[in-house]
Design a protein around this motif. Structure first.
Motif, mmCIF file in Angstrom:
data_model
loop_
_atom_site.group_PDB
_atom_site.id
_atom_site.type_symbol
_atom_site.label_atom_id
_atom_site.label_comp_id
_atom_site.label_asym_id
_atom_site.label_seq_id
_atom_site.Cartn_x
_atom_site.Cartn_y
_atom_site.Cartn_z
ATOM 1 N N THR A 8 -35.252 104.510 141.293
ATOM 2 C CA THR A 8 -34.047 103.517 141.810
ATOM 3 C C THR A 8 -34.890 102.578 143.337
ATOM 4 N N LEU A 9 -35.232 102.699 144.063
ATOM 5 C CA LEU A 9 -35.414 101.968 145.260
ATOM 6 C C LEU A 9 -36.912 100.828 144.228
ATOM 7 N N ILE A 14 -38.772 95.949 141.898
ATOM 8 C CA ILE A 14 -39.552 94.692 141.018
ATOM 9 C C ILE A 14 -38.461 93.515 141.131
ATOM 10 N N TYR A 15 -36.702 94.109 140.998
ATOM 11 C CA TYR A 15 -36.104 93.118 140.420
ATOM 12 C C TYR A 15 -35.966 92.030 141.548
ATOM 13 N N SER A 140 -42.739 97.930 147.834
ATOM 14 C CA SER A 140 -42.288 97.533 148.714
ATOM 15 C C SER A 140 -43.721 97.261 149.427
ATOM 16 N N LEU A 141 -44.720 97.076 149.499
ATOM 17 C CA LEU A 141 -45.178 95.513 150.371
ATOM 18 C C LEU A 141 -45.617 94.501 149.895
ATOM 19 N N VAL A 142 -45.666 94.577 148.720
ATOM 20 C CA VAL A 142 -45.715 93.133 147.658
ATOM 21 C C VAL A 142 -44.088 92.586 147.882
ATOM 22 N N VAL A 143 -43.315 92.881 148.115
ATOM 23 C CA VAL A 143 -41.843 92.491 148.136
ATOM 24 C C VAL A 143 -41.670 92.085 149.819
ATOM 25 N N LEU A 196 -46.222 89.205 138.507
ATOM 26 C CA LEU A 196 -46.603 89.673 138.647
ATOM 27 C C LEU A 196 -45.868 91.457 139.013
ATOM 28 N N ALA A 197 -44.227 90.261 138.958
ATOM 29 C CA ALA A 197 -43.159 91.777 138.325
ATOM 30 C C ALA A 197 -43.697 92.417 137.731
#
Length: 300
Positions: A8-9, A14-15, A140-143, A196-197
């Protein structure tokens, strides 16, 4: 339970990238992009094809960024004279064209069978649980990096120029802003983030098909950005995670309403999404974090 939470996380991250992509082009430049699922698919397939040819996953991610930029420039060039509803219709058509190409060009995408066996980085070495933790950290790092970049752009002269174009592009042009250049840059960057997503999604699921890129994804992301606050990168991220939690919560509709067929449950879930979107616009039209436009600096 832990695996489900990690899933979920990760999907929330990605969303969140998709929400940041939409927030840049819609909340920043005022361009309604209903083709988000198309850029999402372009990135996923670009990375899948690149890594399928034997390149590392990192190269696939770069390929997804490049494919997103190219697709964004093409769409921007094709919609230079379009605004509002007309722009939305054309971008929606672009997403459907991408999906149909993926469905019919079997030599490139394997058609409706999809592309399976996509590389999952370090999954063999880390095991399933370790891979899930690693991938959550990676996403998470990419976000975080995308959020920091877009927030910095939002507060920069570039971001202020985009908002000026959003409010009145003729006046912005009269003030000396190169409107077309800003549109090209914003759309290219937005499409790159969406691409990228898509690549991150593909390598997480290790399987993609045209059915994964339905226009409904765009509706979910519009709900996320609207709920979080249009024009606020932080709001877009918060809204994306909130939407994913809401979507996952609707999976338990069967427990609340027993006796329904699977098709009826799926339809009920989509109805709940539509109701949520209406409620967001009615109760919090400006979102959880409304946009705050700072006053213009004083000149001496």
């Amino acid at each position: 339970m832990l695996s489900y939470l990690l899933f979920t996380l990760t999907m929330g991250g990605i969303y969140a990238l998709l929400a940041l992509s939409l927030n840049l082009i819609w909340g920043g430049a005022g361009m309604v992009n209903l083709g988000l699922a198309g850029f999402f698919a372009v990135g996923a397939y670009a990375s899948a094809i690149a890594t399928g040819a034997g390149t590392p996953v990192a190269v696939g991610l770069v390929a997804a960024l490049g494919a997103g930029v190219v697709a964004g420039l093409i769409v921007t060039f094709a919609t230079l004279k379009l605004r509002d509803d007309y722009l939305a219709i054309v971008t929606l058509g672009f997403a459907e064209v991408v999906r149909l190409i993926a469905l019919n060009e079997r030599w490139l995408t394997n058609g409706s069978d999809g592309m399976s066996g996509l590389k999952a980085p370090f999954k063999a070495e880390l095991g399933t649980q370790g891979f899930n933790l690693f991938y959550l950290a990676l996403v998470s790092l990419v976000v975080l990096a995308a959020w920091a970049l877009l927030r910095r752009l939002d507060l920069s002269p570039f971001g202020r120029s985009l908002k000026a174009i959003r409010e009145d592009q003729e006046l912005a042009a009269f003030a000396g802003k190169r409107v077309l250049r800003f549109k090209f840059q914003a759309f290219a960057l937005s499409a790159a983030i969406a691409g990228l997503a898509g690549a991150l999604y593909g390598h997480y699921q290790t399987y993609i098909s045209p059915d994964h890129f339905q226009p409904l994804i765009t509706i979910y992301i519009f709900l996320a950005v609207s709920a979080g606050g249009v024009g606020r990168p932080t709001g877009a991220v918060i809204g994306a995670y909130a939407v994913v939690v809401f979507l996952e919560a609707t999976r338990f509709v069967a427990d609340i309403a027993p006796g329904l067929q699977p098709v009826q449950i799926a339809a009920l879930r989509e109805m709940l999404v539509g109701i949520a979107l209406i409620l967001v616009f009615y109760v919090r039209p400006q979102g959880i974090l409304p946009e705050r436009i700072p006053p213009a600096p004083r000149t001496i």
